[in-house]
Scaffold this motif. Structure first.
Motif, PDB file in Angstrom:
ATOM      1  N   ALA A 159      54.844  27.772  85.209  1.00 26.67           N
ATOM      2  CA  ALA A 159      53.631  27.543  86.098  1.00 26.67           C
ATOM      3  C   ALA A 159      53.773  26.650  87.050  1.00 26.67           C
ATOM      4  CB  ALA A 159      52.694  26.871  85.158  1.00 26.67           C
ATOM      5  N   THR A 160      54.548  25.867  87.466  1.00 25.00           N
ATOM      6  CA  THR A 160      54.988  25.197  88.787  1.00 25.00           C
ATOM      7  C   THR A 160      54.926  26.073  89.911  1.00 25.00           C
ATOM      8  OG1 THR A 160      55.884  23.458  89.869  1.00 25.00           O
ATOM      9  CG2 THR A 160      57.188  24.622  88.446  1.00 25.00           C
ATOM     10  N   PRO A 161      54.296  25.839  91.012  1.00 22.11           N
ATOM     11  CA  PRO A 161      54.600  26.527  92.378  1.00 22.11           C
ATOM     12  C   PRO A 161      55.899  26.388  92.867  1.00 22.11           C
ATOM     13  CG  PRO A 161      52.751  25.124  92.559  1.00 22.11           C
ATOM     14  CD  PRO A 161      53.265  24.829  91.221  1.00 22.11           C
ATOM     15  N   THR A 162      56.492  25.322  92.486  1.00 21.86           N
ATOM     16  CA  THR A 162      57.813  24.822  92.993  1.00 21.86           C
ATOM     17  C   THR A 162      58.944  25.927  92.650  1.00 21.86           C
ATOM     18  OG1 THR A 162      58.299  23.480  91.393  1.00 21.86           O
ATOM     19  CG2 THR A 162      57.282  22.475  93.430  1.00 21.86           C
ATOM     20  N   LEU A 163      58.591  26.549  91.617  1.00 25.02           N
ATOM     21  CA  LEU A 163      59.816  27.552  91.025  1.00 25.02           C
ATOM     22  C   LEU A 163      59.916  28.688  92.049  1.00 25.02           C
ATOM     23  CD1 LEU A 163      58.744  28.577  87.453  1.00 25.02           C
ATOM     24  CD2 LEU A 163      60.697  27.652  88.241  1.00 25.02           C
ATOM     25  N   LYS A 164      61.030  29.173  92.212  1.00 20.42           N
ATOM     26  CA  LYS A 164      61.575  30.247  93.256  1.00 20.42           C
ATOM     27  C   LYS A 164      60.832  31.643  92.899  1.00 20.42           C
ATOM     28  CE  LYS A 164      66.292  28.853  94.501  1.00 20.42           C
ATOM     29  NZ  LYS A 164      66.742  28.360  93.219  1.00 20.42           N
ATOM     30  N   GLU A 165      60.323  32.074  93.803  1.00 24.67           N
ATOM     31  CA  GLU A 165      59.581  33.459  93.303  1.00 24.67           C
ATOM     32  C   GLU A 165      60.578  34.416  92.583  1.00 24.67           C
ATOM     33  OE1 GLU A 165      56.221  35.972  93.224  1.00 24.67           O
ATOM     34  OE2 GLU A 165      56.156  34.045  94.243  1.00 24.67           O
ATOM     35  N   GLY A 166      59.812  35.170  91.475  1.00 28.73           N
ATOM     36  CA  GLY A 166      60.553  35.925  90.666  1.00 28.73           C
ATOM     37  C   GLY A 166      61.057  35.197  89.388  1.00 28.73           C
ATOM     38  N   ASN A 167      61.414  33.940  89.506  1.00 23.52           N
ATOM     39  CA  ASN A 167      61.755  33.142  88.342  1.00 23.52           C
ATOM     40  C   ASN A 167      61.005  33.131  87.178  1.00 23.52           C
ATOM     41  OD1 ASN A 167      62.986  31.469  86.544  1.00 23.52           O
ATOM     42  ND2 ASN A 167      63.847  29.687  88.226  1.00 23.52           N
ATOM     43  N   ASP A 168      61.393  33.747  86.110  1.00 25.28           N
ATOM     44  CA  ASP A 168      60.409  33.700  84.939  1.00 25.28           C
ATOM     45  C   ASP A 168      60.571  32.338  84.059  1.00 25.28           C
ATOM     46  OD1 ASP A 168      58.388  35.704  85.046  1.00 25.28           O
ATOM     47  OD2 ASP A 168      59.749  37.398  84.207  1.00 25.28           O
ATOM     48  N   GLY A 169      61.865  31.754  84.103  1.00 24.69           N
ATOM     49  CA  GLY A 169      62.108  30.604  83.449  1.00 24.69           C
ATOM     50  C   GLY A 169      62.447  30.620  81.967  1.00 24.69           C
ATOM     51  N   ILE A 170      62.233  31.996  81.787  1.00 21.16           N
ATOM     52  CA  ILE A 170      62.839  32.305  80.040  1.00 21.16           C
ATOM     53  C   ILE A 170      63.757  33.346  80.114  1.00 21.16           C
ATOM     54  CG2 ILE A 170      60.559  33.679  79.954  1.00 21.16           C
ATOM     55  CD1 ILE A 170      60.413  33.208  77.161  1.00 21.16           C
ATOM     56  N   VAL A 171      63.334  34.487  80.014  1.00 27.42           N
ATOM     57  CA  VAL A 171      64.431  35.642  79.917  1.00 27.42           C
ATOM     58  C   VAL A 171      63.945  36.875  80.417  1.00 27.42           C
ATOM     59  CG1 VAL A 171      64.165  36.115  77.653  1.00 27.42           C
ATOM     60  CG2 VAL A 171      66.058  36.916  78.853  1.00 27.42           C
ATOM     61  N   THR A 172      64.421  37.692  81.384  1.00 32.41           N
ATOM     62  CA  THR A 172      63.802  38.926  81.833  1.00 32.41           C
ATOM     63  C   THR A 172      64.939  39.910  81.364  1.00 32.41           C
ATOM     64  OG1 THR A 172      65.063  38.221  83.873  1.00 32.41           O
ATOM     65  CG2 THR A 172      62.459  38.451  84.156  1.00 32.41           C
ATOM     66  N   ALA A 173      64.184  40.785  80.189  1.00 36.59           N
ATOM     67  CA  ALA A 173      65.228  41.631  79.519  1.00 36.59           C
ATOM     68  C   ALA A 173      65.455  43.010  80.420  1.00 36.59           C
ATOM     69  CB  ALA A 173      64.162  42.133  78.190  1.00 36.59           C
ATOM     70  N   TRP A 202      52.769  43.494  75.284  1.00 39.03           N
ATOM     71  CA  TRP A 202      53.873  43.792  76.241  1.00 39.03           C
ATOM     72  C   TRP A 202      55.356  42.807  76.239  1.00 39.03           C
ATOM     73  CZ3 TRP A 202      48.361  43.078  77.403  1.00 39.03           C
ATOM     74  CH2 TRP A 202      47.817  44.032  77.923  1.00 39.03           C
ATOM     75  N   TYR A 203      54.757  41.518  75.774  1.00 39.62           N
ATOM     76  CA  TYR A 203      55.893  40.822  75.543  1.00 39.62           C
ATOM     77  C   TYR A 203      57.055  41.247  74.386  1.00 39.62           C
ATOM     78  CZ  TYR A 203      58.136  36.274  73.665  1.00 39.62           C
ATOM     79  OH  TYR A 203      59.085  35.656  73.256  1.00 39.62           O
ATOM     80  N   ALA A 204      56.307  42.035  73.581  1.00 37.92           N
ATOM     81  CA  ALA A 204      57.147  42.602  72.434  1.00 37.92           C
ATOM     82  C   ALA A 204      57.862  44.123  72.777  1.00 37.92           C
ATOM     83  CB  ALA A 204      56.085  42.683  71.277  1.00 37.92           C
ATOM     84  N   GLY A 205      57.561  44.307  74.189  1.00 39.28           N
ATOM     85  CA  GLY A 205      57.996  45.584  74.614  1.00 39.28           C
ATOM     86  C   GLY A 205      57.147  46.921  74.321  1.00 39.28           C
ATOM     87  N   ILE A 206      55.723  46.445  74.202  1.00 40.35           N
ATOM     88  CA  ILE A 206      55.057  47.913  73.740  1.00 40.35           C
ATOM     89  C   ILE A 206      54.045  47.770  74.986  1.00 40.35           C
ATOM     90  CG2 ILE A 206      53.139  48.636  72.150  1.00 40.35           C
ATOM     91  CD1 ILE A 206      54.887  47.099  69.816  1.00 40.35           C
ATOM     92  N   GLY A 262      55.274  39.209  79.630  1.00 40.46           N
ATOM     93  CA  GLY A 262      55.194  40.662  79.205  1.00 40.46           C
ATOM     94  C   GLY A 262      54.870  41.556  80.116  1.00 40.46           C
ATOM     95  N   LEU A 263      53.514  41.025  80.719  1.00 41.41           N
ATOM     96  CA  LEU A 263      53.022  41.960  81.746  1.00 41.41           C
ATOM     97  C   LEU A 263      53.803  42.108  82.947  1.00 41.41           C
ATOM     98  CD1 LEU A 263      49.321  40.288  81.816  1.00 41.41           C
ATOM     99  CD2 LEU A 263      49.761  42.679  81.191  1.00 41.41           C
ATOM    100  N   GLY A 264      54.518  41.084  83.427  1.00 42.64           N
ATOM    101  CA  GLY A 264      55.428  41.181  84.654  1.00 42.64           C
ATOM    102  C   GLY A 264      56.239  41.908  84.244  1.00 42.64           C
ATOM    103  N   GLU A 265      56.952  41.949  83.029  1.00 45.79           N
ATOM    104  CA  GLU A 265      58.176  42.960  82.617  1.00 45.79           C
ATOM    105  C   GLU A 265      57.817  44.408  82.876  1.00 45.79           C
ATOM    106  OE1 GLU A 265      60.805  39.731  80.055  1.00 45.79           O
ATOM    107  OE2 GLU A 265      59.419  41.391  78.867  1.00 45.79           O
ATOM    108  N   PHE A 266      56.467  44.650  82.480  1.00 50.88           N
ATOM    109  CA  PHE A 266      55.999  46.242  82.579  1.00 50.88           C
ATOM    110  C   PHE A 266      55.410  46.428  84.014  1.00 50.88           C
ATOM    111  CE2 PHE A 266      56.291  46.121  77.940  1.00 50.88           C
ATOM    112  CZ  PHE A 266      56.893  47.188  77.754  1.00 50.88           C
ATOM    113  N   GLY A 267      55.777  45.800  85.041  1.00 49.80           N
ATOM    114  CA  GLY A 267      55.244  45.784  86.277  1.00 49.80           C
ATOM    115  C   GLY A 267      53.814  45.518  86.585  1.00 49.80           C
TER     116      GLY A 267
END
Ligand code: DGY
Length: 425
Positions: free
Chosen positions: A411-425, A302-306, A357-362
């Motif tokens: 992983a920290t719960p102090t992150l704002k909801e929806g923030n992946d910290g990496i990149v959302t394609a 999924w991370y690879a877009g498949i 990857g899972l998150g990006e595919f919903g």
């Protein structure tokens, strides 16, 4: 202060303690140099509090790029005799000294994430980095993609050093001519958490082979004793190509070559499908045989877009059998060992990539489950190198940079909801 906030502070302290100026070691003593994909994850963690330093981490790594485009898996910036195999054993050319193999290319994906966090501040740095990333991806496609998927020439190149995937291919490696060596990893970590002596003999034989052929990719391709198409390299490069394409489009660079790579790797990923396993697998290119390994790398699709629906069922099975997160190898597999490095333990950064990857595919529920498992592991076990999937015990090196980085970025719960910290394609 509550525990997550304390851990946020502790994670930042680890990244600062492991900082060696312009790069960061994975952990002191056990890994005293700069490692390729470690640095990419570290940059992702640094971005949460020092974006300038995050760019520097990637820039320092890419400054060690070889003339042929390869970006080495270890850069030996400073001498440290307490590591084996050191620069003399690799026998490579170039300054700074480096190993002769690469590692999963997550850097382009992280670089895109840094750029998208602050386009104005990152514009010049991204523009300077783009040609280097492009040359590195080209090196993979020219030198390693003869079967469509990306071939590894050494287990270390996959990042999954002693995964059961390589057992059969490694058994053929001749160790009769290896020169004496002394392992230093066993002075820092218990032996039952590390690769075996036989594994190490074979790793050293492969390094010796590369050195003897002058790290010539043609000779390594034709005669190298180990050539295995690997899902880690294939899926991370496919994802990295998609991110590099987005960068190219943003900077009005040509995209046709990258589009071609994406098509090639989508076809290459399909060659890793093992119908008998019902999952993505590694393939020994010398024997033309799949290894029969369901690993954490299988779930990078999924991370690879498949979006492969069969893999969802496999993932649920594995998550139910292991108590905490996605283990590095299926718990019912013959080679499973819950403490031994890549033969079972849970790795936070692999779980992050799978979860993203899972998150990006919903697949939000599964993504949440994995993130929550990693959160619990770190809350109870701290910033260990990896964790036992059966009882959650911390294992391997301590004060580990990429575990700290994954905490801060994902992983920290102090992150704002929806923030992946990496990149959302
Ligand atoms: C090690 O030293 O264990 C590394 O994984 C090799 O890169």
């Amino acid at each position: 202060m509550d525990k997550p906030l304390q851990l946020d502070d502790a994670a930042r302290s680890i990244l600062r303690q492991n900082c060696r100026g312009s790069y960061t070691v994975p952990t002191a003593k056990l890994y005293p140099f700069q490692w390729n994909w470690d640095s990419a994850f570290i940059a992702c963690g640094l971005a949460s509090f020092d974006i300038d330093r995050a760019w520097t981490e990637l820039e320092t790594l890419l400054a060690a790029q070889w003339r042929n485009g390869m970006v080495p898996h270890i850069v030996f910036h400073a001498l440290d005799a307490d590591y084996c195999p050191g620069p003399g054993t690799w026998g490579t050319e170039g300054v700074p000294a480096s190993s002769g193999i690469s590692q999963p290319p997550v850097a382009s994906t992280i670089a895109r994430g840094l750029y998208e966090r602050d386009r104005k501040a990152g514009r010049k740095r991204m523009a300077a980095m783009f040609p280097k990333l492009l040359a590195w991806h080209r090196w993979f496609h020219v030198c390693r993609c003869e079967s469509g998927a990306v071939a590894a020439t050494h287990p270390w190149e996959t990042g999954r050093d002693n995964a059961p995937d390589w057992d059969v291919a490694l058994a053929e490696v001749d160790t009769s001519r290896i020169q004496p060596f002394k392992r230093s990893d066993l002075e820092h970590v218990e032996g039952d958490m590390r690769p075996t002596g036989l594994d190490y003999d074979r790793y050293m034989a492969l390094v010796q082979f590369g050195r003897e052929v002058g790290w010539d990719e043609e000779k390594i391709r034709s005669d190298g004793p180990f050539r295995v198409a690997d899902p880690t390299l294939t899926f991370t490069l496919l994802r990295a190509n998609r991110d590099l394409r987005a960068i190219a489009a943003e900077f009005c660079e040509p995209v046709a070559e990258i589009d071609h790579w994406i098509d090639c790797l989508e076809a290459g990923a399909a060659t890793l499908w093992n119908p008998a396993l019902g999952a993505y697998d590694s393939v020994d290119l010398r024997r033309g045989e799949a290894s029969g390994s369901l690993s954490n790398a299988s779930f990078l699709c999924w991370y690879a877009g498949i979006n492969e629906p069969t893999m969802l069922g496999k993932l649920e099975e594995v998550l139910d059998k292991a108590r905490f997160g996605v283990p590095s190898y299926a718990p019912d597999g013959a080679g499973f060992d819950s403490r031994r490095y890549w033969r079972g333990p849970v790795w936070a950064m692999m779980n992050m990539l799978i979860g993203i990857g899972l998150g990006e595919f919903g697949y939000a529920e599964l993504a949440r489950r994995i993130r929550n498992d990693v959160r619990l592991l770190i809350l109870s076990g701290g910033f260990a190198e990896y964790f036992d999937p059966c009882d959650g015990a911390p294992a391997g090196g301590k004060n580990f940079s990429w575990t700290a980085a994954v905490w801060l970025a994902w992983a920290t719960p102090t992150l704002k909801e929806g923030n992946d910290g990496i990149v959302t394609a």
